[in-house]
Scaffold this active site. Structure first.
Site, mmCIF file in Angstrom:
data_model
loop_
_atom_site.group_PDB
_atom_site.id
_atom_site.type_symbol
_atom_site.label_atom_id
_atom_site.label_comp_id
_atom_site.label_asym_id
_atom_site.label_seq_id
_atom_site.Cartn_x
_atom_site.Cartn_y
_atom_site.Cartn_z
ATOM 1 N N VAL A 154 0.996 -1.100 -0.001
ATOM 2 C CA VAL A 154 0.114 -0.128 0.150
ATOM 3 C C VAL A 154 0.719 1.210 -0.094
ATOM 4 O O VAL A 154 0.561 2.194 -0.788
ATOM 5 C CB VAL A 154 -0.814 0.073 1.315
ATOM 6 C CG1 VAL A 154 -1.783 1.350 1.337
ATOM 7 C CG2 VAL A 154 -1.845 -1.114 1.019
ATOM 8 N N VAL A 210 -10.748 0.184 6.559
ATOM 9 C CA VAL A 210 -11.895 -0.647 6.343
ATOM 10 C C VAL A 210 -12.279 -0.778 4.762
ATOM 11 O O VAL A 210 -12.639 0.296 4.314
ATOM 12 C CB VAL A 210 -13.177 -0.261 7.104
ATOM 13 C CG1 VAL A 210 -14.328 -1.313 6.954
ATOM 14 C CG2 VAL A 210 -12.665 -0.094 8.780
ATOM 15 N N GLU A 240 -3.288 -12.139 4.652
ATOM 16 C CA GLU A 240 -2.315 -11.407 5.393
ATOM 17 C C GLU A 240 -1.134 -12.399 5.568
ATOM 18 O O GLU A 240 -1.237 -13.635 5.366
ATOM 19 C CB GLU A 240 -3.072 -11.241 6.743
ATOM 20 C CG GLU A 240 -4.432 -10.332 6.583
ATOM 21 C CD GLU A 240 -4.081 -8.854 6.486
ATOM 22 O OE1 GLU A 240 -2.901 -8.402 7.257
ATOM 23 O OE2 GLU A 240 -4.658 -8.113 5.974
ATOM 24 N N LYS A 280 -12.341 -4.556 11.603
ATOM 25 C CA LYS A 280 -13.043 -3.708 10.643
ATOM 26 C C LYS A 280 -14.483 -3.443 11.101
ATOM 27 O O LYS A 280 -14.872 -2.218 11.334
ATOM 28 C CB LYS A 280 -13.070 -4.176 9.278
ATOM 29 C CG LYS A 280 -11.674 -4.113 8.619
ATOM 30 C CD LYS A 280 -11.918 -5.077 7.371
ATOM 31 C CE LYS A 280 -10.386 -5.119 6.799
ATOM 32 N NZ LYS A 280 -10.202 -6.173 5.759
HETATM 33 N N1 HSE Z 1 -6.260 -9.222 4.503
HETATM 34 C C1 HSE Z 1 -7.358 -8.389 3.937
HETATM 35 C C2 HSE Z 1 -8.397 -9.056 2.981
HETATM 36 C C3 HSE Z 1 -6.759 -7.286 3.288
HETATM 37 O O1 HSE Z 1 -8.190 -10.177 2.540
HETATM 38 O O2 HSE Z 1 -9.324 -8.459 2.858
HETATM 39 C C4 HSE Z 1 -7.618 -5.663 3.341
HETATM 40 O O3 HSE Z 1 -7.730 -5.400 4.631
#
Ligand code: HSE
Length: 439
Positions: A15, A133, A191, A206
């Site tokens: 990002v 989020v 992740e 979130k």
């Molecule tokens: N690991 C998260 C997903 C990344 O798969 O949505 C975005 O928050």
């Protein structure tokens, strides 16, 4: 008036790289929209050698992020490191030094947001977090600004792209969870620790942020009920389809009188629910509020440029505020701090909904009535039963859909059914979210 806004970027991962790219590639349009250049003064990362496809030599590169947060010239610190360790220390230091901060750090906000927002307010700083989020979906701005005239009644979201990808793969290809997770990893979606995704924690981070914004309550991650998707099988997805449902990992929050529901779990939703058609890595969220009824946001919840888009949106908001000496204009948690309350989250045992149960049971006379008898003793009434195949030996899958039932009763009944001789394997429970469910 300031001649430029100076930015310090902490973290040049996916990002962070997108943020740097967007600031460079869309500089002209940003100047036109802000009025002065947004100058990326610093980039801090522990690895500045790796090729990110960026021309970095025009920036000050440092592996010491404290140099950035301590530089008096930096107006906005953009924290793209993630995690709850050094990222938190750097944000606190930046706020202490009077900087404005932008972050995408959902885990940090879910667990330490109350304190961080208080620190920001005490320092007269903005702490923006749109990218935390739903990636590019402007859900934070929608709640903090667009819908401020409404009472938020509920929100239902698909907020984890990895889980949505996995469930879509199981649905479309009939593969098992492990194989679908392997594909998600191979595509770089999950992740670093995929447990955060597949066991629902990322979605809950979130949801914790959204419930706070929606209802003016302190962030309360610890009381959110969390159940992931790792036990979902192709068989359950196939059964769901026979009943007209798809299975999605949902973040659900509903306003009660003095409590809110906040839960994350797989749920069956009807084919004609718009969320049911949100597939692969895409995210979506429905917000229901008293004036607007339903609104739906849909888009990429992760990925370099979609997430960078949300970060740049925050940078521009803050830059515009700085230029007008108006930072702090929009309360960080939507409600003014002295109106942010502690609101209890309804324990999962107290919710009522409809349920899908799947048992593996011996195929012999009386078994169905034994199972439904236990359910009945706990006040759970069965709407329909489906038994697949016939076997003289071993067990067959038996599926039941319930009428409205209380979770506590359901759990008590399943605990009894689990130990019956006629049942092999643990029963499967999937909650059904269907506003038009026929009782
Ligand atoms: N690991 C998260 C997903 C990344 O798969 O949505 C975005 O928050």
């Amino acid at each position: 008036m300031k001649k430029s806004i100076q930015i310090g970027l902490l973290g040049l991962g996916t990002v962070g790289t997108g943020v740097a790219r967007m600031l460079m590639e869309n500089m002209e349009i940003l100047v036109a929209r802000v009025g002065v250049p947004l100058k990326l003064k610093y980039i801090a990362d522990i690895d500045l050698e790796r090729d990110r496809g960026l021309q970095l030599d025009e920036f000050l590169l440092t592996s010491n992020a404290f140099e950035v947060v301590d530089d008096p010239e930096v107006d906005i610190v953009v924290e793209m490191i993630g995690g709850e360790g050094i990222a938190r220390t750097l944000i606190l230091k930046a706020l202490e030094n009077g900087k404005q901060v932008v972050t995408a750090n959902k885990a940090l906000l879910a667990k330490h947001g109350n304190q961080l927002f208080k620190n920001a307010m005490d320092n007269g700083a903005d702490l923006a977090y749109e990218a935390s989020v739903g990636g590019c979906m402007p859900i934070i701005k929608t709640l903090r600004e667009s819908l401020v005239g409404n009472r938020i009644q509920s929100m239902t979201g698909i907020l984890n792209g990895t889980c949505n990808y996995i469930l879509s793969k199981i649905t479309d290809e009939g593969i098992e969870f492990d194989a679908a997770l392997a594909k998600a990893k191979a595509n770089g979606y999950a992740e670093a620790d995929p447990t955060l995704d597949v066991e629902g924690f990322d979605t809950a981070h979130k949801l914790a942020i959204l419930t706070s914004l929606g209802y003016g309550m302190e962030i309360n991650f610890d009381d959110i009920y969390i159940e992931g998707i790792s036990k979902i099988t192709p068989l359950d997805i196939a059964f769901a389809g026979q009943f007209g449902y798809r299975i999605k990992l949902l973040a659900i929050t509903k306003a009660g009188d003095n409590t809110v529901e906040a839960r994350v779990h797989p749920a069956m939703i009807p084919f004609d629910n718009l969320l049911s058609n949100v597939n692969s890595t895409l995210n979506a969220i429905t917000v229901t509020a008293d004036a607007v009824g339903d609104i739906l946001l849909y888009g990429h919840g992760a990925g370099m440029m979609p997430t960078a888009s949300a970060v740049i949106g925050d940078i521009v908001d803050i830059a515009r505020n700085l230029l007008m000496n108006a930072n702090g204009r929009v309360p960080l948690m939507s409600y003014q701090m002295d109106h942010v309350k502690q609101v209890p989250v309804t324990p999962i045992r107290d919710i009522t909904t409809h349920y899908y149960f799947r048992f593996f049971a011996q195929d012999k006379p009386g078994v169905l009535s034994t199972i439904s008898g236990v359910l009945g003793q706990h006040g759970i009434s069965i709407k329909s039963v489906n038994q697949k195949g016939r076997k003289t030996e071993g067990s067959v899958p038996v599926v039941m859909l319930s009428h409205l039932a209380k979770e506590e009763d359901v759990q008590n009944a399943l605990a009894e059914i689990r130990v019956l001789d006629v049942v092999s394997r643990a029963p499967m429970l999937i909650r059904i979210e269907d506003d038009n469910y026929e009782e």
